[in-house]
Design an enzyme around this catalytic site. Structure first.
Site, mmCIF file in Angstrom:
data_model
loop_
_atom_site.group_PDB
_atom_site.id
_atom_site.type_symbol
_atom_site.label_atom_id
_atom_site.label_comp_id
_atom_site.label_asym_id
_atom_site.label_seq_id
_atom_site.Cartn_x
_atom_site.Cartn_y
_atom_site.Cartn_z
ATOM 1 N N GLU A 44 39.381 47.492 27.455
ATOM 2 C CA GLU A 44 38.985 48.114 28.525
ATOM 3 C C GLU A 44 40.204 48.232 29.356
ATOM 4 O O GLU A 44 41.376 47.696 29.152
ATOM 5 C CB GLU A 44 38.243 47.217 29.204
ATOM 6 N N CYS A 61 32.203 50.717 25.738
ATOM 7 C CA CYS A 61 33.217 50.305 24.812
ATOM 8 C C CYS A 61 33.545 51.527 24.252
ATOM 9 O O CYS A 61 33.004 52.420 23.376
ATOM 10 C CB CYS A 61 32.622 49.588 23.945
#
Length: 232
Positions: free
Chosen positions: A102, A2
């Site tokens: 992402e 992340c």
């Protein structure tokens, strides 16, 4: 991993959601990146927001600039790594968010950014741990990192890791120093994919300086150069 997330909510939204007081000013954030100062809720102060830097300095690397810090820790080895073991035991935190990003790799050079959110784009908590360290100037600073886990089906299409998203009913237990390790570890699996959704966003998110509402808008799939692609 992340490496970027959003918190596009107001101070009042956050205070109501977590039943905690925020003394500092806060404006919605659309593109939070490592090294930045952002709100968290810690085991030491569960009824108030603290502002910590994203990125923990390992004990063996004190006084390094914030930008050089680690930003994630694997949930599967959190009790094994000496760097994180003590923080996991005593210094846990909630990292408020309403989405994370992402990038899907397409071929060797092309990446398409996606935003992952809960249904309704509601606020959620990522599981974090925090640490205190001394800066080069001898001042005390606080940093945190986000725990990651194996991806759910939704996230696996894009990346092989995802942040640990805590269920709302587990947040108080995560912050409680009395919670047993076995129960804590049970919280660190992938979040149910049927409670989430994802969509493509503008490659503007690639640049940390772009922190406006435009970043979180749904767009047609575009690569990192702003070219439309059929493979989003």
């Amino acid at each position: 991993m992340c490496g970027r997330y959003s918190l596009a909510k107001t101070k009042i939204d956050l205070e109501n959601r977590f039943e905690a007081e925020m003394l500092e000013a806060f404006t919605p954030r659309y593109n939070i990146a490592p090294s930045q100062l952002v709100p968290v809720i810690t085991t030491e102060s569960p009824k108030g927001f603290s502002h910590f830097y994203w990125g923990i300095t390992p004990s063996f690397a004190k006084n390094k600039p914030v930008a050089n810090k680690l930003i994630n820790a694997r949930a599967e080895t959190i009790t094994e790594k000496a760097t994180f073991k003590n923080a996991f035991k005593k210094n846990r935190c909630l990292v408020p968010a309403d989405g994370f990003y992402e990038w899907k790799k397409i071929g060797k050079k092309t990446k398409v950014p996606y935003r992952f959110v809960l249904h309704g784009e509601s606020i959620f908590s990522m599981a974090g741990i925090w640490e205190e360290y001394e800066t080069e100037k001898g001042e005390t600073a606080h940093t945190f990192l986000v725990l990651t886990t194996a991806p759910n089906q939704l996230s696996a299409e894009i990346h092989d890791r995802m942040p640990v998203i805590l269920k709302k009913e587990d947040e108080a237990k995560w912050l409680d120093v009395r919670t047993q390790e076995e129960e804590l570890l049970g919280m660190l699996g992938p979040y149910p994919d049927d409670e989430m959704t994802k969509y493509t966003v503008s490659p503007m998110v690639n640049q940390v300086a772009n922190d406006s509402a435009y970043v979180i808008r749904k767009t047609l799939p575009m690569d990192q150069f702003g070219n439309y692609t059929l493979f989003g």
